[in-house]
Every structure is written in C-alpha cells, then in structure tokens.
Design an enzyme around this catalytic site. Structure first.
Site, mmCIF file in Angstrom:
data_model
loop_
_atom_site.group_PDB
_atom_site.id
_atom_site.type_symbol
_atom_site.label_atom_id
_atom_site.label_comp_id
_atom_site.label_asym_id
_atom_site.label_seq_id
_atom_site.Cartn_x
_atom_site.Cartn_y
_atom_site.Cartn_z
ATOM 1 N N ARG A 39 3.863 1.013 -6.951
ATOM 2 C CA ARG A 39 3.821 -0.067 -5.944
ATOM 3 C C ARG A 39 2.679 -1.046 -6.185
ATOM 4 N NH1 ARG A 39 6.355 2.010 -1.054
ATOM 5 N NH2 ARG A 39 4.868 1.022 0.346
ATOM 6 N N ASN B 128 -0.305 0.662 5.972
ATOM 7 C CA ASN B 128 0.411 -0.243 5.071
ATOM 8 C C ASN B 128 1.007 -1.330 5.950
ATOM 9 O OD1 ASN B 128 1.738 -1.459 2.934
ATOM 10 N ND2 ASN B 128 3.547 -0.147 3.114
ATOM 11 N N GLY B 129 0.763 -2.593 5.588
ATOM 12 C CA GLY B 129 1.303 -3.712 6.375
ATOM 13 C C GLY B 129 0.206 -4.732 6.626
ATOM 14 N N LYS C 286 4.251 -9.548 -17.942
ATOM 15 C CA LYS C 286 4.208 -9.939 -16.528
ATOM 16 C C LYS C 286 3.085 -10.943 -16.278
ATOM 17 C CE LYS C 286 5.133 -10.121 -12.209
ATOM 18 N NZ LYS C 286 6.283 -10.995 -11.857
ATOM 19 N N TRP D 83 -3.119 -2.131 -1.671
ATOM 20 C CA TRP D 83 -2.842 -3.428 -2.290
ATOM 21 C C TRP D 83 -3.473 -4.439 -1.325
ATOM 22 C CZ3 TRP D 83 -0.899 -5.983 -6.494
ATOM 23 C CH2 TRP D 83 -0.546 -7.319 -6.324
ATOM 24 N N GLU E 164 15.302 -16.183 -19.204
ATOM 25 C CA GLU E 164 14.289 -15.160 -19.537
ATOM 26 C C GLU E 164 14.803 -13.729 -19.366
ATOM 27 O OE1 GLU E 164 10.698 -14.918 -17.239
ATOM 28 O OE2 GLU E 164 11.680 -15.577 -15.423
ATOM 29 N N GLU F 86 13.748 -23.792 -11.909
ATOM 30 C CA GLU F 86 13.455 -22.365 -11.740
ATOM 31 C C GLU F 86 14.684 -21.519 -12.060
ATOM 32 O OE1 GLU F 86 11.102 -20.523 -11.743
ATOM 33 O OE2 GLU F 86 11.826 -18.647 -10.906
ATOM 34 N N LYS G 112 14.915 -18.469 -14.842
ATOM 35 C CA LYS G 112 15.368 -17.121 -14.467
ATOM 36 C C LYS G 112 16.464 -16.656 -15.410
ATOM 37 C CE LYS G 112 12.818 -15.652 -12.575
ATOM 38 N NZ LYS G 112 11.799 -16.644 -12.562
ATOM 39 N N HIS H 56 21.572 -39.885 -20.190
ATOM 40 C CA HIS H 56 20.568 -40.374 -21.152
ATOM 41 C C HIS H 56 20.458 -39.467 -22.361
ATOM 42 C CE1 HIS H 56 19.338 -43.487 -18.388
ATOM 43 N NE2 HIS H 56 19.315 -42.589 -17.425
ATOM 44 N N CYS I 199 0.841 -1.190 0.000
ATOM 45 C CA CYS I 199 0.000 0.000 0.000
ATOM 46 C C CYS I 199 0.881 1.246 0.000
ATOM 47 C CB CYS I 199 -0.873 0.013 1.246
ATOM 48 S SG CYS I 199 -1.880 -1.457 1.413
#
Ligand code: AGP
Length: 618
Positions: free
Chosen positions: A27, A100-101, A613, A74, A498, A491, A495, A514, A2
């Site tokens: 944000r 915020n939190g 995104k 948010w 991309e 992963e 990263k 193999h 937030c």
C-alpha cells in the site's frame, strides 16, 4: 494509504503485528509503529522508514504482550517522522490509536482540546483522536465495562472525514476496539485469538474467516469473541465471510491489476482531494478554503502562471492552462519540465510557478522547479507524496491525497491533480474578481458532484471492456478534441500507448487538416472527445473528415447528447457537467479503454515495458 493491524490472543503480539504489516507494505508507506500492552503497561515503538528498521529495533528491544496494534503510515498531514508515525497516545499514555484516513475537521478538534490544556506532540490529524478518546474516557464515559466503547462512540461522533481506527487501552487488557467510516477495516476470526486489519492480505496467514465492518460500525475484539456495534452503540450480529482469494489478488483488492484498482479508487480519491477544501453552506458547496496553503493578495496579483511537469502531470498542466484562463483570466504558460530546464526561460518574480508531480521526485520537474526558484519565482507544488523532495523545496504545497499509486500508469493521481488545479483556478478567480458569485457557486456545485459521477462511469465499465475487445488490434488510435477535450486527448493517448504499446497520438482537432489527416485510413481508430458544447459543429466536421477517409470513430460525449448519432460508430456517454470540468469525467472511460486494450494484448498494465513509476534520473 495507511495500514492497520491488531492482534489479541495468547501469543506474543509484536511478531504477528509486524508480519501482518509486512503484508500491507504494497500500500506504500513512509513510517511504521506498534503498541503492545503487557501487565497494564502500554508500550509504543514507532519510527520513520521501512518496516525492517522497526523490526530491527524490536529485535533488540522486545515489546512483550499478547495484545497490540500496528501501523504503516502514508503521510497526509505532517511529514514522515518518528513523532508523526502511529500509534499516537493520549497525554496519559493509557490509550493508543492507529488510524487510516483523513480527519477533515482535525484543526477544530485540535483547538477544542488545546483550549482544555491538551499539549500536542505531532503534526498529524490522527493525534486528535487519541486525545479525544481520553477526553471522553475520563470525563463522560462513567467508567465500567463499556467505558472505552462509550468513549469511542462519543469520539467518532465528532470526527468528520474518513477513518478506520485500532484502539488499545491499558485499563482494558482484554480487548481491542476497531471503528470505521469511509476507510476499510476487517476483523479476522481465529480460535482463542482475533485480528484487526485494513485489508485482507494481512489476515490470510492466520485466518480466512473475516467480518468486514460496514460504514460507521465498531468492533470489540476479545480473545474468545468479537462484538459488533453500530454507531448508536447497538449490538449487530453478522455471519463471518470465508475469503478464498490468493494473497496476490488480495493485495489488489480482488482487482486483476493495481491499475484497475486505482482507476476504481478515483471517486474516493477525488472525495479525499476535495475533503475539507470545499466548504458547504446550507448543504451546498459554497466556497473554497485550502487548509494547508494561504493564497494571499500577492498570489492574486500575479500576471502569469507557469506550470512545469512531465508526462501525465504535464497533461494536468495543460488542463490547468485552460482552467486558469477560463476561471481566473490569467495568462498561463505550461511547459514540459525537460524543455523548460534548458531553455533559459524568462522568469519574473511575480509569476506563480506550479510544479505538478505525483512522486515529487521526477528529476526534470525538480530541476525546472529549482531553476524557477533561483530566478525568484514562487513555487506551488501539487504532489501526492508528503515529504517528497518537491514538497520540501516548494514554497507552498497542495497535496492530492490520492493515496499511494502503485501502477506505473498514472490514473487517480491525474484526476486528483486536476481537482487541485480546478480548486486553485477557482480560488484565484474569486480573489481576482474574474468569477461571478453565481458562476463560482454553480461550478463548485458541479465540482462537488464529480466523485459520484465518476462512480457512475466506473459502474458502466463493461461497455469499455467491450469497446476495447472490438478495437484493441487497431494499428493506430488518434485522440482528437478541442480546448479542454484536447488536454483529455493528450492524456488518453499517453495512457493507451504506455500500456498497450499501440501507436496512439493526440491532436487538437483543428490541426488534423494541417498534416495529421494524411495518416488516417481504415486501419485507424479515431476517438473524438466532444464535451465543449459551443464547438460541437466543429468537432462533427472533424469527425466527418476522418470518417470519409475510412477511420472508425468512437465519440465520448454527454449522456443524452444526440448530435453525434449520425457520425459516430460508437458513443461512450459520460454524465453532464460544466464543459470546463469535463476532463475529470471524460478521462475515466478512456483510462478503462486503455487498460482493457492492454489486457487484450496480453500485457501487464501494472508493469509496462521500458517504464518506471518515478523517473528520478534525466
Ligand atoms: C504516467 O502514466 C507516466 N507513468 C509518466 O508520464 C508520469 O506521469 C511522469 O513520469 C511524471 O511523474 P510524476 O508525476 O511523478 O512527476
């Protein structure tokens, strides 16, 4: 996250509050609002949707006053809506607060207040703060000059979790109160006016002289001065700081890119994900209690877990496969959503379907989830976005609470997804009796330790920057691992490819012989992720296989582990943890490695070519 803004001076507050909020739009948010005080009347205007919607509404309904607070929300508790937007007011309408939190003990505080007749209007955690302020202000502050500050001190002493607050009250037209714990809050110092903001960008158009509030500190902003206090109510004296950032770097908190900022937010994000879900007893992590979902016996009786996701979220699902098998002895199928949706899969109503998605809007994941639901499956969503399509269509939702993730390459969303997966697997293990009490407690203690271990890794960032500088030009990078390390390898490879556009792939280490090993030569870097202690001999022989064909080998393993000294060209050490939890730590240096390789190649890690995104189309 937030965004909070506050203004007190001699000019109209509303235009400033809105302009400051606009600087915090980066944000991410889903609703916005302002409160201003004029002639003793506190006016509040708040609504779901973009700031422009609020600004348009206020262009016709002027909100007068030279003092006020503003907020972009948010959502973490309660879906995006007008009533859940901030500011929140107490029952009298005399106090307004923006926050915020995450107030982790809001349910208990809400119960305390409801028992005393307080009627709640929203589904947010923040509303308890407004009512608690009124409770103490009317009952225990004794009135007088400092009554609002006293009420604030009493209120924040009851809050668990994270908060930065902006508070205005109709009885105090000469001041704004700010308070913070685990959530940044900054005072901007003007001439005859002062400002409050969650982050520097909101202030730079008005002042570069700021005071950063430290942990558990409060600020009282008057028009001609600012008074700082600690949480005991004692005055603090602090010299202002001169901010010389330009606006763009300010939005990234001084980091060069959002991706690096979000990598560095992971310790905090993971603490938020754990939050009130990890209950402590005698100072130690002791049990898991999801405040937002109830896993009843029917979930424990499930015979199979089916995990559907895309990209990084899919890799979180692969970790989930190993975790549910390991802790809950459950059969697990993990599927790429774009495959699942067209495969005419077998669906059993007794299955647990877990859909993982940071955005909650990925087309393939939504389609796969709907297919499972149509077949009678029960859907549990793990998502970062409150009010997303996935969160609204699933039967149960577990929020990752990572805060908005701006960079296209997912980092903190991934590790917080993992944390949710582990909490679920451990909880199901408890319910199914497949996890011994000792093993459960030992694992929970290790889980509680993860955020500060992530911080330790991040504090050694330079080593990864140097490793990337030495190796960014490699033609191919292969990530290899076994069991949980294989999931980390998947992963890590995504990263790197991309954002650096380097050809990189992940292999289950046992698979090299193999076929894949045919690709290995001296232009290859092999990153061996080695945290599965019982298989160290196996991974060492895999390393020897690739090294004998000319590959350079970088090994990620535990601090103090000597087994790889003779076979690695370089070792990246991570703090020790349970082997089953290692992806939470092993991925962090490899996120940094990918980031610095991209930077070395002159790429913009935040906006990699060809990528979006959120992939809301097929
Ligand atoms: C991750 O770095 C990628 N940007 C991408 O693979 C992403 O994880 C995938 O598109 C899934 O997104 P979601 O989590 O929002 O569903």
């Amino acid at each position: 996250m937030c965004g909070i803004t506050g203004y007190i001076g001699y000019k109209e507050a509303t235009p400033r509050l809105l302009a400051m909020l606009k600087k915090l739009e980066y944000r991410g948010y889903d609703s916005a609002g302002v409160a201003t005080l004029c002639d003793g009347v506190l006016a509040v205007r708040k609504m779901k949707g973009p700031l422009s919607t609020l600004a348009n509404a206020l262009s016709t309904e002027r909100m007068a006053g030279t003092l006020g607070v503003g907020h972009t929300r948010w959502a973490t508790h309660g879906e995006p809506s007008d009533v859940n937007a901030h500011p929140h007011t107490d029952v009298s309408g005399r106090i307004a607060v923006v926050h915020n939190g995450i107030i982790e003990n809001y349910a208990a505080l809400k119960g305390f207040l409801q028992e005393r007749g307080v009627a709640f209007r929203s589904d947010t955690d923040t509303e308890v703060v407004a009512h608690l302020l009124n409770y103490y202000y009317t009952r225990e502050s004794g009135g007088g000059h400092n009554a609002l500050l006293d009420a604030t001190l009493k209120t924040v002493s009851k809050l668990e979790g994270s908060y930065s607050l902006g508070i205005v009250a109709s009885d105090y037209p000469d001041r704004i109160i700010g308070a913070r714990k685990d959530s940044p809050l900054i005072v901007g110092l003007g001439v005859g006016e002062n400002y409050l903001a969650s982050d520097v960008p909101a202030l730079l158009s008005y002042t570069r002289d700021v005071c950063y509030l430290n942990e558990r500190e409060l600020a009282v902003l008057y028009r001609d001065r600012v008074a700082l206090y600690n949480d005991s109510g004692e005055r603090i004296v602090r010299q202002p700081t001169r901010v010389d950032w330009d606006v763009e770097s300010a939005e990234k908190g001084g980091y060069a890119h959002f991706m690096l900022k979000e990598i560095h937010e992971q310790d905090k994000a993971l603490s938020n994900t754990l939050g009130s879900r990890l209950r402590h007893s005698a100072g130690e992590a002791a049990s898991i209690d999801f405040d937002e979902i109830r896993l009843d016996a029917s979930w424990a009786a499930a015979k199979r877990v089916v995990i559907i996701a895309c990209g990084t979220a899919y890799h979180a699902g692969v970790v989930g496969k190993y975790a549910f098998e390991h802790f809950a002895r459950l059969a697990v199928e993990v599927d790429i959503a774009s495959e699942y949706r067209y495969r005419n899969p077998l669906i059993d109503g007794g299955d647990i379907f877990i859909a993982i998605s940071q955005s909650g809007e990925t087309a393939d994941t939504l389609a796969a989830m709907r297919q499972a639901k149509k077949g009678g499956g029960r859907i549990l969503a793990i998502t970062n976005t409150v009010g997303s399509t996935l969160s609204r269509e699933a039967d149960l939702v577990l929020y990752t609470r990572a805060g908005p993730e701006i960079a296209v390459a997912s980092t903190k969303a991934f590790t917080t997804q993992l944390m949710c997966v582990y909490l679920l697997a451990l909880r199901l293990g408890e319910l199914r009796g497949t996890l011994s009490a000792d093993d459960g407690k030992d694992t929970l203690r290790a889980l509680a330790n993860i955020p500060q271990q992530v911080r330790r890794i991040l504090d050694k960032e330079t080593a990864l920057q140097k490793a990337a500088a030495r190796r960014f030009s490699k033609r191919s990078v292969f990530f290899i691992g076994r069991l949980f390390d294989y999931a980390t390898a998947l992963e890590s490879a995504l990263k790197l490819k991309e954002i650096s556009y380097t050809h990189s792939e992940a292999f289950a280490a046992g698979e090299l012989k193999h076929g894949a090993i045919a690709l290995v030569d001296k232009a290859t870097l092999v990153v061996a992720i080695a945290t599965q202690r019982p298989l160290f001999d196996k991974i060492i022989s895999n390393i020897r296989e690739v090294a004998s064909r000319g590959a350079e080998v970088l090994v990620v393993t535990y601090e103090g582990e000597r087994a790889f000294d003779a076979v690695a060209n370089e070792i990246v050490a991570i703090p020790e943890t349970r082997d089953a939890l290692s992806p939470l730590l092993a991925i962090v240096p490899l996120q940094l490695f990918a980031y610095y390789c991209a930077v070395q190649k002159g790429n913009d890690p935040d906006k990699p070519r060809n990528l979006a995104k959120s992939v809301t189309v097929e």
